[in-house]
Design an enzyme around this catalytic site. Structure first.
Site, short mmCIF file in Angstrom:
data_model
loop_
_atom_site.label_atom_id
_atom_site.label_comp_id
_atom_site.label_asym_id
_atom_site.label_seq_id
_atom_site.Cartn_x
_atom_site.Cartn_y
_atom_site.Cartn_z
N GLN A 1 -7.43 38.79 -33.55
CA GLN A 1 -8.25 39.74 -34.30
C GLN A 1 -7.97 41.15 -33.79
O GLN A 1 -8.06 41.40 -32.58
CB GLN A 1 -9.73 39.40 -34.12
CG GLN A 1 -10.15 38.09 -34.76
CD GLN A 1 -10.22 38.16 -36.27
OE1 GLN A 1 -10.18 39.24 -36.87
NE2 GLN A 1 -10.34 37.01 -36.91
N TYR B 1 -7.23 25.99 -39.35
CA TYR B 1 -6.65 27.30 -39.01
C TYR B 1 -7.27 27.84 -37.71
O TYR B 1 -7.73 28.98 -37.64
CB TYR B 1 -6.88 28.34 -40.12
CG TYR B 1 -6.76 27.83 -41.54
CD1 TYR B 1 -5.51 27.69 -42.15
CD2 TYR B 1 -7.88 27.49 -42.28
CE1 TYR B 1 -5.40 27.24 -43.46
CE2 TYR B 1 -7.78 27.04 -43.59
CZ TYR B 1 -6.55 26.91 -44.18
OH TYR B 1 -6.44 26.46 -45.47
N ASN C 1 -10.12 31.08 -30.83
CA ASN C 1 -11.00 32.24 -30.78
C ASN C 1 -12.45 31.87 -31.13
O ASN C 1 -13.38 32.17 -30.36
CB ASN C 1 -10.48 33.31 -31.75
CG ASN C 1 -11.37 34.53 -31.82
OD1 ASN C 1 -11.68 35.14 -30.80
ND2 ASN C 1 -11.78 34.91 -33.02
N GLU D 1 -4.22 23.29 -36.48
CA GLU D 1 -3.42 24.52 -36.56
C GLU D 1 -1.97 24.09 -36.69
O GLU D 1 -1.55 23.11 -36.07
CB GLU D 1 -3.63 25.36 -35.30
CG GLU D 1 -2.69 26.52 -35.11
CD GLU D 1 -2.81 27.55 -36.22
OE1 GLU D 1 -1.76 27.88 -36.81
OE2 GLU D 1 -3.93 28.03 -36.48
N ASP E 1 -10.99 29.67 -41.60
CA ASP E 1 -10.65 31.09 -41.49
C ASP E 1 -9.24 31.25 -42.04
O ASP E 1 -8.28 31.43 -41.30
CB ASP E 1 -10.73 31.53 -40.03
CG ASP E 1 -10.50 33.03 -39.86
OD1 ASP E 1 -10.36 33.74 -40.87
OD2 ASP E 1 -10.44 33.49 -38.71
N CYS F 1 -10.80 37.37 -44.81
CA CYS F 1 -10.30 38.73 -44.67
C CYS F 1 -9.96 39.35 -46.03
O CYS F 1 -9.40 40.44 -46.10
CB CYS F 1 -9.06 38.76 -43.76
SG CYS F 1 -7.68 37.75 -44.34
N GLU G 1 -13.99 42.27 -43.56
CA GLU G 1 -14.01 40.85 -43.20
C GLU G 1 -15.40 40.32 -43.59
O GLU G 1 -16.39 41.03 -43.49
CB GLU G 1 -13.80 40.70 -41.70
CG GLU G 1 -13.40 39.31 -41.26
CD GLU G 1 -11.91 39.16 -41.05
OE1 GLU G 1 -11.48 38.08 -40.62
OE2 GLU G 1 -11.18 40.14 -41.32
#
Length: 367
Positions: A192, A219, A224, A240, A300, A325, A359
């Site tokens: 980020q 994802y 994070n 991922e 995300d 986003c 976001e």
């Protein structure tokens, strides 16, 4: 924020409005966009309007024997040479002109330099110099001067080549809900860009988690969101497709003494197939999917949002946490999801002042 390149550089498009006016402008846009979905109110999280970016990239522009940082022009027809940028964190902002002056003194460092990337954390500042030429030991010796002079980490990149002088990662630390978290973030991976807003996003998600059993995350990147959320759930399964991100995520679990997360290098499509028992995967060895009782799914996705198959997949879960986003693709996906789900919470995170970007975070519950 004040900048001498407003109206020339294409990076900032809302420069004619002060920050409070920008906030009202963005709120109005989002209210108009999501009104058809009966979203009437948002939580809005603001950020400092300057020195907020901890990750940034700049092209290098050459003219005679001088080099400059360059950004795309506002008319998209050329480049604008800049000395520094007030959007980047203060440690990057201060370094930018001094770093370039030192690079100019070295033919080895200056020749065929194409771009420079910066990655800041609470602990480090990593600079990646990108070239259109092979890099050898002679380059290493010159680059080590930069590391020592400025107290930074330096990496060299060219096609198929990566020169690491000290380390190729930064470590970040921040506190959420009274607990300190540590992250090992690899150069070149996604992170980020607004570190302060990232903390607010994680805190917001944690504050709205209820009736938690097990969590499925798609994802997940380097963990994070995964690692702070793990404290709320019995077990977490996170997927991922990037091998590098999975490696970082495993390291971050160790750094934070978190042991209830299983990471899988799988796509959403592959996981769907596995859950439906359509196909067996070696990567699932040692993981019994039937041991999980998923109360929540967290997504995300990239700017393109979620594809039809992924939307159908997450629609089997009771609660959905969606970080976006791109408001346009978020609206598209919510038009599908709200046929089965109610929007409980909707937040806007102003990651990028002076631009149109926002976001968003949405928490949905099955009707």
């Amino acid at each position: 924020m004040e900048c001498s390149y407003f109206g020339k550089c294409g990076s900032c498009t809302l420069y004619t409005l002060d920050y409070e006016a920008q906030v009202e402008h963005k709120k109005a846009q989002m209210q108009t966009l999501f009104f058809p979905l009966h979203v009437n109110a948002f939580e809005y999280f603001q950020t400092p309007s300057e020195h907020y970016r901890g990750r940034s990239e700049f092209r290098i522009w050459k003219e005679d024997d001088t080099i400059s940082y360059a950004m795309g022009s506002i008319d998209k027809k050329g480049a604008v040479c800049i000395e520094t940028c007030p959007k980047v964190e203060l440690k990057i902002y201060t370094l930018m002109p001094e770093l370039l002056k030192q690079i100019e003194t070295s033919t080895m460092l200056r020749e065929k330099l194409f771009a420079i990337e910066f990655l800041a954390s609470s602990e480090h500042l990593l600079v990646t110099l990108i070239y259109h030429k092979p890099l050898h030991l002679e380059w290493d010796e010159e680059a080590k001067v930069l590391e020592k002079m400025f107290g930074i980490l330096v990496i060299g990149r060219s096609r198929g080549m990566k020169r690491i002088l000290s380390q190729d990662f930064v470590e970040d630390r921040f506190e959420i809900a009274g607990r300190m978290y540590r992250y090992h973030i690899i150069e070149g991976g996604f992170s980020q860009p607004n570190r302060l807003m990232n903390q607010k996003m994680i805190s917001w998600v944690l504050s709205h988690l209820e009736n938690c059993e097990d969590l499925l995350e798609l994802y997940c990147g380097y963990g994070n969101f995964t690692i702070p959320m793990a404290q709320k759930f019995q077990k977490v399964l996170a997927t991922e497709i990037s091998k590098t991100s999975i490696k970082s995520a495993l390291q971050n679990c160790e750094l934070n003494d978190v042991h209830n997360i299983a990471f899988l290098r799988m796509s959403a499509e592959e996981l769907t197939s596995a859950l439906k028992k359509e196909r067996e995967y070696n990567r699932l060895a040692g993981i019994n999917l039937e041991d999980y009782t998923f109360s929540h799914v967290f997504v995300d996705p990239p700017r393109s949002g979620m594809d039809e198959a992924s939307l159908a997949f997450i629609s089997q879960f009771e609660n959905i946490i969606y970080i976006s986003c791109n408001p346009e693709t978020l609206k598209r996906d919510l038009e599908v999801l709200t046929s089965q789900y109610a929007i409980l919470h909707f937040a806007l995170f102003d990651q990028f002042p002076n631009t149109e970007h926002l976001e968003s975070g949405v928490i949905l519950k099955r009707l």
